[in-house]
Design a protein around this motif. Sequence first.
Motif, PDB file in Angstrom:
ATOM      1  N   THR A  31       0.806  -1.233   0.000  1.00  0.00           N
ATOM      2  CA  THR A  31       0.000   0.000   0.000  1.00  0.00           C
ATOM      3  C   THR A  31       0.836   1.277   0.000  1.00  0.00           C
ATOM      4  OG1 THR A  31      -0.072  -0.023   2.399  1.00  0.00           O
ATOM      5  CG2 THR A  31      -1.854  -1.173   1.227  1.00  0.00           C
ATOM      6  N   GLY A  32       2.117   1.181   0.206  1.00  0.00           N
ATOM      7  CA  GLY A  32       2.962   2.377   0.199  1.00  0.00           C
ATOM      8  C   GLY A  32       3.534   2.730   1.543  1.00  0.00           C
ATOM      9  N   GLN A  33       2.837   2.426   2.637  1.00  0.00           N
ATOM     10  CA  GLN A  33       3.351   2.660   3.975  1.00  0.00           C
ATOM     11  C   GLN A  33       3.483   1.321   4.683  1.00  0.00           C
ATOM     12  OE1 GLN A  33       0.378   5.634   5.367  1.00  0.00           O
ATOM     13  NE2 GLN A  33       2.154   6.970   5.711  1.00  0.00           N
ATOM     14  N   GLN A  78       8.051  -6.606   5.266  1.00  0.00           N
ATOM     15  CA  GLN A  78       7.320  -5.374   5.490  1.00  0.00           C
ATOM     16  C   GLN A  78       5.856  -5.673   5.768  1.00  0.00           C
ATOM     17  OE1 GLN A  78       8.864  -4.844   1.868  1.00  0.00           O
ATOM     18  NE2 GLN A  78       9.910  -2.863   2.161  1.00  0.00           N
ATOM     19  N   ALA A  79       5.371  -5.017   6.820  1.00  0.00           N
ATOM     20  CA  ALA A  79       3.946  -5.100   7.139  1.00  0.00           C
ATOM     21  C   ALA A  79       3.297  -3.831   6.616  1.00  0.00           C
ATOM     22  CB  ALA A  79       3.746  -5.226   8.642  1.00  0.00           C
ATOM     23  N   TRP A  80       2.405  -3.983   5.638  1.00  0.00           N
ATOM     24  CA  TRP A  80       1.842  -2.833   4.940  1.00  0.00           C
ATOM     25  C   TRP A  80       0.619  -2.303   5.668  1.00  0.00           C
ATOM     26  CZ3 TRP A  80       4.747  -0.900   1.132  1.00  0.00           C
ATOM     27  CH2 TRP A  80       5.727  -1.740   0.583  1.00  0.00           C
ATOM     28  N   ALA A  81       0.612  -0.943   5.749  1.00  0.00           N
ATOM     29  CA  ALA A  81      -0.496  -0.279   6.445  1.00  0.00           C
ATOM     30  C   ALA A  81      -1.702  -0.122   5.523  1.00  0.00           C
ATOM     31  CB  ALA A  81      -0.047   1.101   6.948  1.00  0.00           C
ATOM     32  N   ASP A  82      -2.864   0.063   6.128  1.00  0.00           N
ATOM     33  CA  ASP A  82      -4.106   0.226   5.371  1.00  0.00           C
ATOM     34  C   ASP A  82      -4.081   1.528   4.580  1.00  0.00           C
ATOM     35  OD1 ASP A  82      -6.830  -0.450   4.652  1.00  0.00           O
ATOM     36  OD2 ASP A  82      -7.405   1.235   5.953  1.00  0.00           O
ATOM     37  N   ASP A  83      -4.579   1.445   3.353  1.00  0.00           N
ATOM     38  CA  ASP A  83      -4.719   2.637   2.494  1.00  0.00           C
ATOM     39  C   ASP A  83      -6.122   3.191   2.721  1.00  0.00           C
ATOM     40  OD1 ASP A  83      -4.939   4.554   0.574  1.00  0.00           O
ATOM     41  OD2 ASP A  83      -4.354   3.246  -1.103  1.00  0.00           O
ATOM     42  N   HIS A 131       2.736  -0.072  13.936  1.00  0.00           N
ATOM     43  CA  HIS A 131       2.959   1.381  13.842  1.00  0.00           C
ATOM     44  C   HIS A 131       3.674   1.668  12.527  1.00  0.00           C
ATOM     45  CE1 HIS A 131       1.678   2.118  17.936  1.00  0.00           C
ATOM     46  NE2 HIS A 131       2.505   1.169  18.362  1.00  0.00           N
ATOM     47  N   VAL A 132       3.120   2.591  11.759  1.00  0.00           N
ATOM     48  CA  VAL A 132       3.720   2.966  10.471  1.00  0.00           C
ATOM     49  C   VAL A 132       5.097   3.587  10.712  1.00  0.00           C
ATOM     50  CG1 VAL A 132       3.487   4.463   8.448  1.00  0.00           C
ATOM     51  CG2 VAL A 132       1.472   3.265   9.364  1.00  0.00           C
TER      52      VAL A 132
END
Length: 635
Positions: A31-33, A78-83, A131-132
């Motif tokens: 998702t990018g983050q 990497q654990a991707w954060a929600d968009d 945490h992002v």
Amino acid sequence: MRQIQVMRVLITLFICVSQGIATEYFQFTETGQYELINLGEVSLSGDQLGDGNEIGVFDGDLCVGAVIYNGQQGQQLQAWADDPSTSEPDGFIEGNPISFQMYLTSSDTVYQNISIEYITFPGWDTSGLFHVEEVCGVNLSYDLPSQDVSLSSNWNLMSMTVIPFEIDSVLEILTPVHSELIYVFDEQFNLIRWDGENWADGIGLWLPTEGYYVKLQNGQDFSVEGVGTIEMPFSIPVNTGWNIISFPTQDPAGQNVDDVFSEIMGSVEMIFNWNGSLYLPGGDPFVMYPGKAYLVKVTQDVILTLDETLDSGAFAEGSGANESVFRTGHFTPVWEGTPFTPMAFVLNEATWNYLDIESGDEVGIFDGNMCVGAYTVPEGGFSPGAQIPTSKNDGSGNGFTEGHVVTFRVWKENQTTEIDADILSMTDVVTGNPVPAIFSALSGVNVDIAVQPPSTPGSFNAGGGNGQVSLSWSTPSQGNYYVYVNGIPTQAIYYRIYRDGSLLIENYQSNGYTDSGLSHNTAYDYEVHAYSVVGESGLNTDSALTLPGVPVFSSTLPNYNEVILQWVDADNTGDDGVITYTMERQWSVGGFEYSEILTSNYGQYTFTDIDLLNSSEFFYRIKAHNATGFSSWSG
């Protein structure tokens, strides 16, 4: 030292982020983050996880990142954060708990509930929450489910409750006990055995639906790791006739057999459990335990479906199911552990002198002199329906031989006596029809036994003789047993003999007796009865008159052409019988011998022999007679 090494690895990782290789099983969205997760030690049941397996990071049920593990410490994911711009969640939510899953490619199995140890390092997050733009380090571990297997010496009936980890065959499962292993049989009696150089494996692949007969020289415990437990509900094909089925449930408390088979009970004929107990539909149920195997006979092909409800993470462990209830204090069956293709005896009646056997008494089942099954009456007394399992000889002399005659013995505790027992009846447990008292594997019989007092001796006869009476009788038809001391048999029946109401002899074991030193021509009354440690018979009676004694000439008076003869009875002559006499004259003329019976059935004590030749020599002899017979001739 270990923490310093981990820190060095993680410092390097912090400088250079590895993107890893795209995963095949775990699916996620970039998702990018993200939060960067550094992998330290990753272990499976204490061993390092092999490369090629996948590790996924999850927010609840949503996979938010994954890597194909390379087998080395220091790998990152990497654990991707929600968009927030998308309508559906596609990454972690800030502050939610972090969890992991492993995908094992060799077994196509996913493991959840992975244990997480957060690595302490300056600037790294150890909260366990997403945490992002944070960094954390983790050591991951998972212990595979395992099954503890306890096998005794001799035969066992076992099955698996887990799917063995990286093991395909029954022989491989039993690797920890190869040094003690003798045989393995499946339900088709395919065999695993040592041929002197190698294992000859006639079974091959392990099947989760099947149970197995396993024979060990000495008992041994071991553990089998599994990729997972066998999931419920679980279906087992059960074919017409006999089957050895598995019982791969997890609850160590087990399940009642009637509950397990309730849906197919109309097709069930009989079931044997691991210790030889027999279940018949509608009868008293036993408990089926996980990891055991069961012998099941059905009348048609059916599907047995196993199911149970367990708390998450509960696995079958040991239970008290290995303790046999059929060991006894006196009788020692030749087998131990699990009976091999058993025959069950359902004891519905067991009496001693017409009363039930008592607490502490024992029943032994024998093939010849070999005890092949035993049972002890529990406290509270005997109850009809008690079962006694017996084990078939597997070729090593450890059980009954099919077709041999079944015999029973009873140990009477309060009399410390081992004695034969009668089989009053034996019927098939399914049909109720009478069956011969012979051993037959994989069958069940109802049986009534009794240890009975001797019946009255038959054919009792008293025969008078010369100063004696000869007695004879036949052995009682009931209670004619052997008593055993250290395995040596002796006759159980003794006799008592009475003459005229007084004891003549006891503790006597022959079928004939001579009562001597008696008076002549005297009537005697006799009684005989049998007895044993069990009880006494009735009396049988007879009477006898002794023979008269040999008469004795008191005088012989020769006269002109005659001789006057007088005699008396022998001493100790009674008057119970009428005595008559027979007299014979003997003489010789011209070298020839002559004899003549002068009188018989003569009742006087004097006789005159007349019309004799003068100057001739005559010899006389006499014998007496009564209702019994004749005495001997006088000398």
